[in-house]
Design an enzyme around this catalytic site. Structure first.
Site, PDB file in Angstrom:
ATOM      1  N   CYS A 303       2.897  17.302  27.812  1.00  0.00           N
ATOM      2  CA  CYS A 303       3.057  16.328  26.618  1.00  0.00           C
ATOM      3  C   CYS A 303       3.906  16.693  25.552  1.00  0.00           C
ATOM      4  CB  CYS A 303       1.462  16.145  26.099  1.00  0.00           C
ATOM      5  SG  CYS A 303       0.949  17.526  25.465  1.00  0.00           S
ATOM      6  N   HIS A 348      -3.351  17.145  22.496  1.00  0.00           N
ATOM      7  CA  HIS A 348      -2.444  16.205  22.924  1.00  0.00           C
ATOM      8  C   HIS A 348      -1.161  15.942  21.990  1.00  0.00           C
ATOM      9  CE1 HIS A 348      -0.668  13.499  25.568  1.00  0.00           C
ATOM     10  NE2 HIS A 348      -0.619  12.231  24.930  1.00  0.00           N
ATOM     11  N   ASP A 371       3.456   7.072  22.387  1.00  0.00           N
ATOM     12  CA  ASP A 371       3.377   8.506  23.381  1.00  0.00           C
ATOM     13  C   ASP A 371       4.102   8.290  24.612  1.00  0.00           C
ATOM     14  OD1 ASP A 371       2.170  10.365  24.720  1.00  0.00           O
ATOM     15  OD2 ASP A 371       0.081   9.662  24.455  1.00  0.00           O
TER      16      ASP A 371
END
Length: 700
Positions: A303, A348, A371
């Site tokens: 991530c 995250h 994202d």
């Protein structure tokens, strides 16, 4: 947002008595000016001689400096939309530049430029410049004409052709008012990405490198390799006027699911056919590898790598961007905002982009969450956002784009179950405060962490927070403050938990009732990765029988030994502690859990010498081996392309005995002046990715 005008692509078309000559390539000083406005020299019409241009000076040095794009180089003109730039036309001897309606300009971008798609515009010289449309003014001095041209604030980003032919206040939607924020979120080429747990937050230095050689071109290539461009290049180039559209393309193209994206994700421990995500320290090397390999996805990312590369592409295209870390992040698997299935991550990372949102109600402009890590499809594509941060905070789940998904990542309640060997499942309660903690980003102008949790959610347990939760269609009751009657268990750890050491952790049990209680406690430890994936057990205590008097407590100790946890932990150095408490009479279950991060040894850095461009510096590096066993294949690495000629400097050491120091003196020569964040890294067979950084000001 950036506009590129290649010197090679700059062409002038000049009609001669109603006929255009063939296009002439023109190439490059700036005179004293006198005003020359349209109509100033009007007289009875007669055929005019064509303007004969000797050469053109795009003034790349001055323009790129004014537009803050000079770090991309000055071999071509790179300008930002909504801001004027000036080019100089050197006329041939005897030629005259007659201002008026007969002077026209054409700008175009994309393979199929058109006025309807707003990828092509025709405009004339005027008295003043406009910020809402393409416009130009001119000033002359003898045989030199200075043309000042301004683009609209919503012009598509891309490579432009500017054509001159002779014939018969709005802000950019990504404009940041604060100069300090522009420096941080558009111009800064390095930064910090936060990882770990809320109790042990660590900073990873990262090089974004949006001004490094070739990076801007590769970022434009990322847009051109998108399915949108391939299916309809004209429409795609037209839509690039809109930062919402560009952000969604970036989000989709950073991952490789469903397109020719930049990175392949891998959350296993098998990276033999690629690069471990923890090895990457900058975005430019990833983007260059992707482009060099024919747009074949780079292996591997997780991530924070996806987010860092997306930040680089955004900043390169002029969209303000910052990297965000959410600790205790959740992924709602069925859309009910309750985490029954334990899709919980220790942290995250995503990005935020600054932009206006004319497609939404007033007040939802500003920071938008996006994202690029592939988790679910959005309108059929693996991308997420941009979701207005304010909409996430207010629980406005109907707003575009993907607000429910991001909302669940920072707000979902957690409900816990335990499954016994005989198949029976028991609910153990839940938490409304476990998800969405210490949401972090780098502070403006400082190497410090800024907590922006308040931007995403109201204080946990507050009336506003629960009201928003109900608006988001959740029906759990507000958790009452204070410790309720009954049995309680919590985990306590010691401050010192360095890798290589043996240490104790504690489960504290309290009987908060008026009667005596008998109970059993199971206390164990398990390796865990940053994304919540559980590994092997690395510490296990026997069931402990306790007999607790009313309002009294006890403690169970679990010893974690290096000889055991070293065989189980990943490169994240994370261990999950779980204490399970069973009431012997009622058979009620209670559970406490805590994730710890083992401390890494400190990498000590001293810079020797005067930091000047072109002069050698020496990095004096040292790190003590904290393990009770030797470290093999030890390597120091220095990262920063402007200091290390585009490739990391690697210094190999070999073996370092237990408690001994790994030391090295590594030379490097800064190439360019300016402030740089130099990243130093130590890795070995048993310790990986121990980082440190130094902020250096390199003088000319």
């Amino acid at each position: 947002t950036g506009t590129v005008i290649n010197k090679e692509a700059f062409k002038v078309y000049i009609p001669r008595l109603q006929r255009q000559t063939q296009p002439r390539n023109i190439s490059p000083p700036r005179p004293q000016r006198q005003s020359c406005t349209p109509g100033a020299q009007r007289r009875a019409w007669r055929p005019r001689r064509a303007v004969e241009i000797e050469h053109v000076d795009l003034a790349c040095d001055a323009n790129n400096a004014n537009h803050r794009t000079h770090l991309n180089g000055t071999n071509r003109l790179i300008v930002r939309r909504g801001q004027s730039f000036t080019i100089n036309l050197q006329l041939r001897a005897g030629a005259h530049f007659q201002n008026g309606d007969n002077i026209k300009f054409i700008v175009q971008t994309g393979p199929i430029p058109s006025v309807e798609a707003q990828t092509k515009a025709r405009f004339s010289l005027g008295r003043t410049l406009s910020t809402s449309s393409w416009s130009a003014t001119a000033e002359t001095e003898e045989h030199t004409v200075s043309l000042t041209i301004s683009s609209p604030a919503n012009a598509p980003v891309g490579l432009y052709k500017l054509i001159l032919e002779q014939g018969s206040g709005v802000k950019d939607s990504v404009y940041l008012a604060s100069e300090a924020e522009r420096e941080e979120y558009v111009l800064a080429q390095d930064g910090l990405i936060y990882r770990g747990t809320p109790k042990r937050i660590t900073a990873l230095p990262w090089g974004f490198g949006q001004f490094e050689p070739d990076v801007l071109d590769i970022c434009l290539q990322v847009l051109d390799e998108s399915p949108n461009y391939i299916s309809d290049a004209g429409l795609d180039c037209s839509e690039r006027r809109n930062p919402v559209y560009v952000t969604r393309v970036i989000s989709a193209m950073i991952n490789s699911l469903g397109d020719k994206g930049v990175l392949v994700g891998n959350w296993s421990e098998d990276f033999d056919d690629g690069v471990k995500p923890t090895v990457w320290k900058d975005s430019a090397s990833i983007l260059r590898q992707w482009s060099r390999d024919g747009c074949r996805a780079v292996r591997y990312g997780q991530c924070w790598v996806f987010a860092a590369v997306a930040c680089t592409v955004s900043r390169a295209l002029g969209i303000p961007c910052r990297v965000i870390t959410n600790f205790g992040s959740a992924r709602d698997s069925n859309g009910d905002l309750i985490m029954e299935r334990f899709y919980n991550e220790n942290y995250h990372v995503w990005v935020e982009n600054w932009m206006t949102r004319p497609d939404l109600a007033l007040g939802y402009e500003g920071w938008q969450a996006s994202d690029p890590t592939p988790q679910q499809r959005s309108e059929g594509v693996f991308c997420c956002g941009p979701a207005p941060v304010r909409a996430i905070k207010e629980g406005e789940l109907t707003f575009k784009y993907d607000v429910p998904f991001v909302y669940a990542e920072v707000n979902a309640d957690v409900v816990e179950y335990i499954k016994l060997r005989d198949g029976r499942v028991f609910k153990m309660g839940g938490s409304t405060t476990e998800v969405g903690k210490s949401i972090s980003t780098k502070a403006v102008g400082r190497d410090e962490r800024e907590d922006i949790t308040h931007s995403y959610k109201y204080p946990e347990g507050s009336a506003e927070e629960r009201k928003v939760y109900e608006k988001a269609n959740h029906h759990n009751k507000l958790a009452q403050a204070g410790e309720e009657p009954g049995l309680h268990v919590r985990i306590r750890v010691t401050p010192e938990m360095q890798i290589g050491s043996d240490f104790d952790v504690y489960a504290e049990i309290k009987n908060n009732t008026r009667v005596r209680k008998s109970c059993r406690v199971m206390f164990f430890a398990q390796a865990v990765s940053y994304n919540g994936a559980l590994g092997e057990t690395c510490g296990l205590g026997e069931f402990t029988e306790l007999d607790l008097a009313p309002n009294k407590g006890s403690q169970v100790t679990l010893r974690l030994e290096y000889s055991e946890y070293s065989k189980a932990i990943t490169r994240d150095r994370m261990i999950k502690l779980v204490a399970l408490l069973i009431d012997s009479e009622t058979r009620d279950f209670h559970r406490a859990k805590k994730t710890i991060v083992l401390d890494a040894p400190q990498l000590i850095v001293n810079i020797l010498g005067v930091p000047k461009a072109g002069h050698k510096l020496v990095a004096d590096l040292a790190l003590q081996n904290p393990l009770p066993e030797p470290l093999e294949n030890c390597v120091f690495t220095i990262h920063d392309s402007h200091l290390t000629s585009d490739k990391p400097i690697i210094h190999q050491l070999g073996t370092v005995a237990p408690k001994d120091f790994a030391t090295a003196k590594v030379e490097f020569t800064p190439k360019l002046p300016g402030q740089r964040k130099v990243v130093f890294d130590f890795t070995s067979d048993k310790l990986q990715n121990i980082e440190a950084y130094e902020n250096l000001i390199i003088y000319e």
